[in-house]
Design an enzyme around this catalytic site. Structure first.
Site, PDB file in Angstrom:
ATOM      1  N   CYS A  16       0.846  -1.201   0.000  1.00 15.21           N
ATOM      2  CA  CYS A  16       0.000   0.000   0.000  1.00 15.21           C
ATOM      3  C   CYS A  16       0.879   1.248   0.000  1.00 15.21           C
ATOM      4  O   CYS A  16       0.653   2.189  -0.766  1.00 15.21           O
ATOM      5  CB  CYS A  16      -0.907   0.014   1.231  1.00 15.21           C
ATOM      6  N   ASP A 425      36.523  17.504  16.834  1.00 11.85           N
ATOM      7  CA  ASP A 425      37.042  18.864  16.824  1.00 11.85           C
ATOM      8  C   ASP A 425      37.542  19.137  18.244  1.00 11.85           C
ATOM      9  O   ASP A 425      37.096  18.494  19.192  1.00 11.85           O
ATOM     10  CB  ASP A 425      35.915  19.829  16.451  1.00 11.85           C
ATOM     11  N   GLY A 491      43.723  31.034  10.096  1.00 11.98           N
ATOM     12  CA  GLY A 491      44.661  29.972  10.442  1.00 11.98           C
ATOM     13  C   GLY A 491      46.022  30.445  10.882  1.00 11.98           C
ATOM     14  O   GLY A 491      46.877  29.623  11.246  1.00 11.98           O
ATOM     15  N   ALA A 496      46.801  44.393  12.975  1.00 13.23           N
ATOM     16  CA  ALA A 496      46.042  45.608  13.266  1.00 13.23           C
ATOM     17  C   ALA A 496      46.962  46.821  13.172  1.00 13.23           C
ATOM     18  O   ALA A 496      48.163  46.727  13.455  1.00 13.23           O
ATOM     19  CB  ALA A 496      45.417  45.510  14.659  1.00 13.23           C
ATOM     20  N   GLY A 506      50.107  36.185  16.210  1.00 11.26           N
ATOM     21  CA  GLY A 506      49.832  34.911  15.540  1.00 11.26           C
ATOM     22  C   GLY A 506      50.906  33.878  15.786  1.00 11.26           C
ATOM     23  O   GLY A 506      51.569  33.867  16.829  1.00 11.26           O
ATOM     24  N   ASP A 624      31.153  21.330  16.842  1.00 15.97           N
ATOM     25  CA  ASP A 624      30.127  22.252  17.335  1.00 15.97           C
ATOM     26  C   ASP A 624      30.109  23.600  16.629  1.00 15.97           C
ATOM     27  O   ASP A 624      29.164  24.363  16.809  1.00 15.97           O
ATOM     28  CB  ASP A 624      30.341  22.496  18.832  1.00 15.97           C
ATOM     29  N   ASP A 628      32.946  23.741  11.524  1.00 10.83           N
ATOM     30  CA  ASP A 628      32.863  22.276  11.548  1.00 10.83           C
ATOM     31  C   ASP A 628      31.812  21.753  10.575  1.00 10.83           C
ATOM     32  O   ASP A 628      31.770  20.551  10.292  1.00 10.83           O
ATOM     33  CB  ASP A 628      32.500  21.772  12.954  1.00 10.83           C
TER      34      ASP A 628
END
Length: 743
Positions: A16, A425, A491, A496, A506, A624, A628
């Site tokens: 059905c 992660d 990355g 600034a 960095g 999260d 990701d």
């Protein structure tokens, strides 16, 4: 494209569902259609510019089934199921009461000389009339089997009803011709009545069992409050929950349910959020805190502003996810659907073939061949095959929701069992994602001056490391300036500008690209801090090295325990992070993770997952954040943390509502258990038909004619009726499942 869910009534088997699905897919403007026999719903994705919902209803009703689209579909669906069960119960009672005397009247003919009693001559003379009078109401009470069955044959879309209509109809029609002297032979009135009684009894028991498979949804819907106390016009007004609007100020009193999601504006209290978070201890709420609809206020009272209402609340989203999952199809179901699509036509052909063999080739009597025909038609059951997978999926996804694990579709539930590696992660998943500055090493200036410079440069960044630096400066009440120009280098770090001077923060690579030299002593200091699991950023100002700032993120409470349990269960674990290898290794060592993939830029996470898959791994990715999402989508199964971003949750196939990594183990356990039940169900469904149909066709009589064994149509009907019940009952055993890894 728009998606709609349509409750369907009147389906009796997987065929059905397949027939309705095929009809819907043929409609212009329909992109996809999925009909689930167990949940009795159709999910249709369509172009609303080409087709309207009422066209779906007309198409479904044209096949003889009921369908309705309504805003109160959940309530109406529950009422429809109760009505169906009540109707089936009435038909069972009527059928049984009328069938019993038919069976008693048929005993002399069935038992011949072995019957111990003699009926009065008047009864024997009118035996056919009495059986006809008692049997006909049984057919009329179950007329829908015949109306849908013959309609299916006319539309060239036969289902189980078609088999019942042909089998019972043949027995009844033959009995009419012999009972009223139109041809020689015995009567089958009792067979027709008994078959229908057993079949409707099986449908009644099946409807009850199927109703129990959706108990998780019923419980979730039952959590929703019906009314809310809202401030309007300076007065407290109790209004229906559907009338609450975003921005309304809602009053919550002690012991009351929080109606919708929102933010506390005034007052404070303890709130029981266990139905969402699984946390047994109440959460203390004060001004600025988020409250969730359907959670229970304990002691105090407060007012909050509605932020999400209706279908946007967390509970409504959970219900929607569970409903979608329960209505979806697992890949393993494709075989059952393929078989069901051709099953009824094949059975009709086999029944006719068996009749022809025994009557025309073997030279058996017409009665014998007719018995074979009816038994073959009746014993076949596509229902069991159609129920094998979806009932287990419904129970599995429901149990997951009860335990804080939301499966967004049946495919994720199936694929999770096949996983070989779990990849995490780091930030916000293994760690809390709340980093704090732990060390400040300044060269040629004070530590506070270095922190002020770094915080000013990072003030325009949304990166979690930047937030930690700015937060530390604010706590120390340092002056934070605004840069003239800001540049984020994914990355690597940031650059600034303050007037004519540049501040660069960095890693080594960024310093090297900008001609900033990092000496051996500085590198050694960085190495020592990184071995402690700290992330170290280099600060340069005016083209010279200014200092180092170390930032550490706290490990989540249950991360190590979750990883340990995964490893014990035989899964390899890995962690992907943008951190340098030393820092990443330190975190991985704390968590007990096997492999580390360090220096991975956000955009490269999905590529790393793909590379692991290329090496033969079945990857589960747990994350999260927004960055990701591609990796969650690339993985065989993406598991999103419930406290994460909407994008991550949308990309994942599984959502951990409580954000507890130990629930990954629960999800895998549930996946394994559900797939075990599905395989058991499919085995018995296929085995039943594989054995039952040849026996009904007379295979045992053909192998050993001396045995005289012939399957009665009544026994065939009973076996068919209870085969579906046995499959659903096996799935219902899942209601007792509990995760093994709970404390």
């Amino acid at each position: 494209m728009k998606r709609i869910t349509i409750p369907i009534t009147g389906m009796d088997c997987a065929s059905c569902a397949m027939n309705i699905e095929r009809r819907l897919r043929k409609l212009e403007g329909v992109k996809s259609a999925n009909v689930n026999y167990a949940s009795e719903k159709a999910s249709v994705e369509y172009d609303e510019g080409k087709i309207l919902p009422r066209d779906f209803l007309e198409s479904i009703e044209g096949l003889g089934y009921g369908a309705e689209i309504n805003e109160e579909a959940a309530d109406r669906e529950g009422q429809a199921r109760e009505k169906e069960i009540k109707g089936l119960r009435g038909r069972v009672i009527i059928s049984a009461m009328l069938t019993a005397p038919v069976l008693v009247l048929a005993l002399p003919e069935m038992l011949g000389g072995a019957f111990p009693l003699e009926y009065p001559d008047a009864v024997m003379a009118n035996l056919a009339v009495l059986q006809f009078i008692l049997t006909t109401p049984v057919l009329l009470a179950n007329l829908e089997f015949f109306s849908r069955g013959f309609r299916g044959l006319i539309n060239r879309a036969p289902g189980m009803d078609s088999l019942v209509a042909l089998g019972v109809g043949t027995a009844y029609a033959y009995s009419l011709t012999t009972g009223f002297g139109l041809m020689e032979g015995g009567m089958y009135f009792e067979t027709a009545a008994l078959l229908l009684t057993f079949i409707v009894l099986g449908k009644y028991l099946e409807a009850i069992a199927k109703g129990k498979t959706s108990e998780a949804i019923k419980r979730l819907i039952g959590l929703q409050p019906r009314t809310a106390l809202v401030m309007r016009g300076g007065k407290e007004n109790e209004i229906p929950i559907k009338d609450v609007a975003v921005g309304d100020i809602i009053i919550v009193k002690p012991g009351g349910k929080i109606p919708v999601d929102g933010v506390v504006m005034e007052g404070e209290s303890s709130v029981d959020e266990s139905m969402i978070t699984g946390e047994s201890l109440p959460a203390h709420k004060r001004k600025g805190d988020v409250v969730i609809g359907a959670t229970i206020n304990k002691s105090g009272s407060f007012r909050f502003r509605a932020r999400k209402v209706g279908s946007d609340t967390m509970l409504a989203q959970i219900i929607k996810l569970v409903e979608d999952a329960q209505g979806s199809k697992a890949p393993i179901q494709k075989l059952a659907d393929l078989v069901a699509g051709y099953f009824v036509v094949a059975v009709i052909a086999l029944a006719l073939l068996a009749f022809g063999h025994w009557y025309f080739i073997a030279g058996s009597s017409f009665i014998f061949a007719l018995t074979i025909l009816i038994s073959t038609l009746i014993i076949a059951c596509p229902c069991a095959m159609g129920l094998a997978t979806p009932t287990a999926v419904m129970l599995g996804t429901g149990k997951g929701a009860e335990n804080g694990v939301l499966f967004k579709n049946a495919e994720s539930l199936e694929l999770l069992e096949k996983a070989t590696m779990v990849v995490f992660d780091k930030t916000g998943t293994i760690t809390k994602g709340e980093p704090a500055v732990t060390d400040i090493v300044a060269f040629g200036l004070k530590e506070t001056e270095l922190l002020a410079v770094a915080a000013s440069a990072e003030s325009g960044s949304e990166h979690f490391l930047a937030k930690a630096i700015v937060s530390k400066a604010k706590k120390m009440k340092l002056k934070i300036a605004s840069p003239r120009k800001f540049e984020a280098i994914a990355g690597h770090g940031i650059r600034a500008f303050f007037r004519d001077s540049a501040v660069i923060i960095g890693n080594h690579l960024l310093m090297g690209k900008n001609g900033i030299s990092v000496g051996e002593d500085v590198a050694k200091k960085m190495h020592e801090m990184e071995l402690e699991g700290k992330t170290v950023v280099i600060v340069a100002a005016g083209g010279r090295l200014a200092g180092l700032i170390a930032i550490s993120d706290t490990m989540k409470e249950h991360s190590r325990d979750a990883v340990s349990r995964l490893r014990k269960a035989g899964y390899e674990t890995a962690m992907i992070t943008g951190d340098n290898e030393r820092t990443a290794m330190a975190i991985a060592k704390q968590a007990g993770i096997d492999r580390v993939l360090a220096h991975v830029l956000p955009e490269d996470k999905a590529g790393e997952v793909k590379r692991l898959q290329g090496n033969g791994e079945r990857v589960v990715f747990v994350g999260d954040g927004i960055n990701d999402a591609p990796a969650l989508a690339q993985a065989d199964v993406g598991i999103a943390i419930g406290s994460g971003t909407d994008v991550a949750i949308e990309s994942g196939g599984v959502v951990l509502v409580k954000s507890d990594l130990r629930d990954i183990v629960s999800a895998i356990e549930l996946s394994r258990y559900t797939m075990k039940k599905i395989r058991q169900n499919l085995f018995w469904a296929f085995a039943y038909n594989a054995v039952g149909i040849p026996v009904a066709m007379g295979a045992l009589r053909a192998i050993d004619p001396a045995s005289g064994f012939l399957l009665s149509p009544v026994i065939a009907g009973a076996a068919m009726a209870f085969s579906s019940v046995s499959v659903v009952s096996n799935s219902l055993l899942m209601r007792g499942w509990r995760p093994k890894n709970t404390d």
